[in-house]
Design an enzyme around this catalytic site. Structure first.
Site, mmCIF file in Angstrom:
data_model
loop_
_atom_site.group_PDB
_atom_site.id
_atom_site.type_symbol
_atom_site.label_atom_id
_atom_site.label_comp_id
_atom_site.label_asym_id
_atom_site.label_seq_id
_atom_site.Cartn_x
_atom_site.Cartn_y
_atom_site.Cartn_z
ATOM 1 N N ASN A 106 0.873 -1.181 0.000
ATOM 2 C CA ASN A 106 0.000 0.000 0.000
ATOM 3 C C ASN A 106 0.906 1.225 0.000
ATOM 4 O OD1 ASN A 106 -1.838 2.019 0.423
ATOM 5 N ND2 ASN A 106 -2.288 1.477 2.542
ATOM 6 N N TRP A 107 1.029 1.818 -1.175
ATOM 7 C CA TRP A 107 1.962 2.954 -1.295
ATOM 8 C C TRP A 107 1.426 4.203 -0.601
ATOM 9 C CZ3 TRP A 107 4.255 3.363 -6.944
ATOM 10 C CH2 TRP A 107 4.937 2.179 -7.250
ATOM 11 N N LYS A 108 0.151 4.221 -0.287
ATOM 12 C CA LYS A 108 -0.513 5.412 0.260
ATOM 13 C C LYS A 108 -0.273 6.591 -0.686
ATOM 14 C CE LYS A 108 0.218 3.434 4.774
ATOM 15 N NZ LYS A 108 -0.027 3.571 6.181
ATOM 16 N N HIS A 122 -9.601 1.079 4.167
ATOM 17 C CA HIS A 122 -8.374 1.217 4.972
ATOM 18 C C HIS A 122 -8.669 2.140 6.160
ATOM 19 C CE1 HIS A 122 -4.302 2.372 6.104
ATOM 20 N NE2 HIS A 122 -3.901 1.276 5.480
ATOM 21 N N GLU A 142 -7.108 4.507 7.380
ATOM 22 C CA GLU A 142 -6.881 5.938 7.120
ATOM 23 C C GLU A 142 -8.073 6.542 6.393
ATOM 24 O OE1 GLU A 142 -3.070 5.463 5.236
ATOM 25 O OE2 GLU A 142 -2.184 4.921 7.161
ATOM 26 N N GLU A 170 -5.828 -5.295 10.099
ATOM 27 C CA GLU A 170 -4.836 -4.260 10.369
ATOM 28 C C GLU A 170 -5.170 -3.534 11.674
ATOM 29 O OE1 GLU A 170 -2.645 -3.026 6.595
ATOM 30 O OE2 GLU A 170 -4.333 -1.679 6.830
ATOM 31 N N GLY A 186 2.010 2.029 10.631
ATOM 32 C CA GLY A 186 2.939 3.142 10.517
ATOM 33 C C GLY A 186 3.608 3.519 11.820
ATOM 34 N N SER A 212 3.049 -2.505 10.193
ATOM 35 C CA SER A 212 4.504 -2.495 10.396
ATOM 36 C C SER A 212 5.174 -3.823 10.025
ATOM 37 C CB SER A 212 4.840 -2.089 11.832
ATOM 38 O OG SER A 212 4.340 -0.785 12.094
ATOM 39 N N GLY A 268 2.652 -1.256 4.277
ATOM 40 C CA GLY A 268 2.691 0.168 3.963
ATOM 41 C C GLY A 268 4.115 0.651 3.764
ATOM 42 N N GLY A 269 4.707 1.172 4.830
ATOM 43 C CA GLY A 269 6.027 1.815 4.752
ATOM 44 C C GLY A 269 7.083 1.005 4.012
#
Ligand code: PEP
Length: 248
Positions: free
Chosen positions: A9-11, A94, A96, A166, A172, A212, A233-234
């Site tokens: 997930n590049w966001k 998601h 977010e 999640e 994150g 994470s 993600g990251g």
């Protein structure tokens, strides 16, 4: 035996030029049959990503979509648009999006139904906040999120969805759920799927863990019996993603 699915997930990261450079730097290293690999990229990177992954086993996904076919919904993207571009996956709900853009379990369900109508595989995100975990309502909450997300979706379609567990407190933050914590919730998700659809369909659904995930913890997490890969993600926009995908 469920094939693992590892989605990045590049966001809201990487411009089209940066996306091109990143994909070119990593695509040959993660082109394997071991797991399904998906890059969930910002809308503006979709064309670049779709072009560059040709000839690989990597798929491209979006990070959101709207639930009507077309119309006066300024700024939104439809399933038909994604489908016409050959986008095969879409992240839905998601945390977010729930937190910053007002997504609810009901809108998640509408989006899931629309994605399936267009043969796009939804990656449905569920998970609890730290407060909810402390209150001891994680399983109850996640069961409800799953049930509402899947309202009116028949077993034949449900088999093809992906669910990402999640925990919000692990996204994150560098804090990962322990393998046992992640497995407990993923097993509970499979149980609720079995209650709704029967064991055969429940056993077909792939359930990811997200929060994470990195090169150091991927192998241990993905070895858990009800965890079929990760939503990352990251670490998905770093060279490290190669190690996550090629976990051993
Ligand atoms: C995510 O964005 O879905 C996620 C799990 O992020 P991170 O891996 O950075 O925690």
């Amino acid at each position: 035996m469920r094939k693992k699915i590892i989605a990045g997930n590049w966001k809201m990261n990487l411009t089209p030029r940066e996306a091109r450079d990143f994909i070119n730097s990593i695509k040959d290293k993660i082109n394997s049959d071991k797991s399904d690999v998906v890059f969930c990229v910002p809308y503006l990177d979709l064309a670049v990503a779709l072009n560059l992954i040709q000839g690989t086993n990597i798929s491209v996904g979006a990070q959101n979509m709207y639930y009507t076919d077309k119309g006066a919904f300024t700024g939104e993207i439809s399933a038909s648009m994604l489908s016409e571009m050959s986008v095969r996956y879409v992240i839905i709900g998601h945390s977010e999006r729930r937190q910053f853009f007002g997504e609810t379990d009901i809108s998640v369900n509408k989006k899931v139904r629309k994605a399936l109508e267009y043969n796009i595989t939804p990656i449905i995100c569920v998970g609890e906040s730290l407060d909810q975990r402390r209150q001891g309502i994680t399983i109850e909450l996640v069961r409800q999120q799953v049930k509402i997300a899947l309202l009116d979706i028949p077993a034949e379609q449900a088999k093809n969805i992906v669910i990402a567990y999640e925990p919000i407190w692990a996204i994150g933050t560098g804090e990962t759920a322990t393998c046992d914590q992640a497995e407990e919730v993923c097993a509970a998700i499979r149980l609720v799927l079995a209650e709704i659809y029967g064991q055969e369909a429940a056993d077909a659904v792939r359930i990811q863990y997200g929060g994470s995930v990195n090169a150091a913890n991927a192998a241990e997490i993905f070895a858990m019996p009800n965890i079929d890969g990760g939503l990352v993600g990251g670490a998905s926009i770093k060279a490290e993603f190669e190690k996550v995908v090629n976990y051993e």
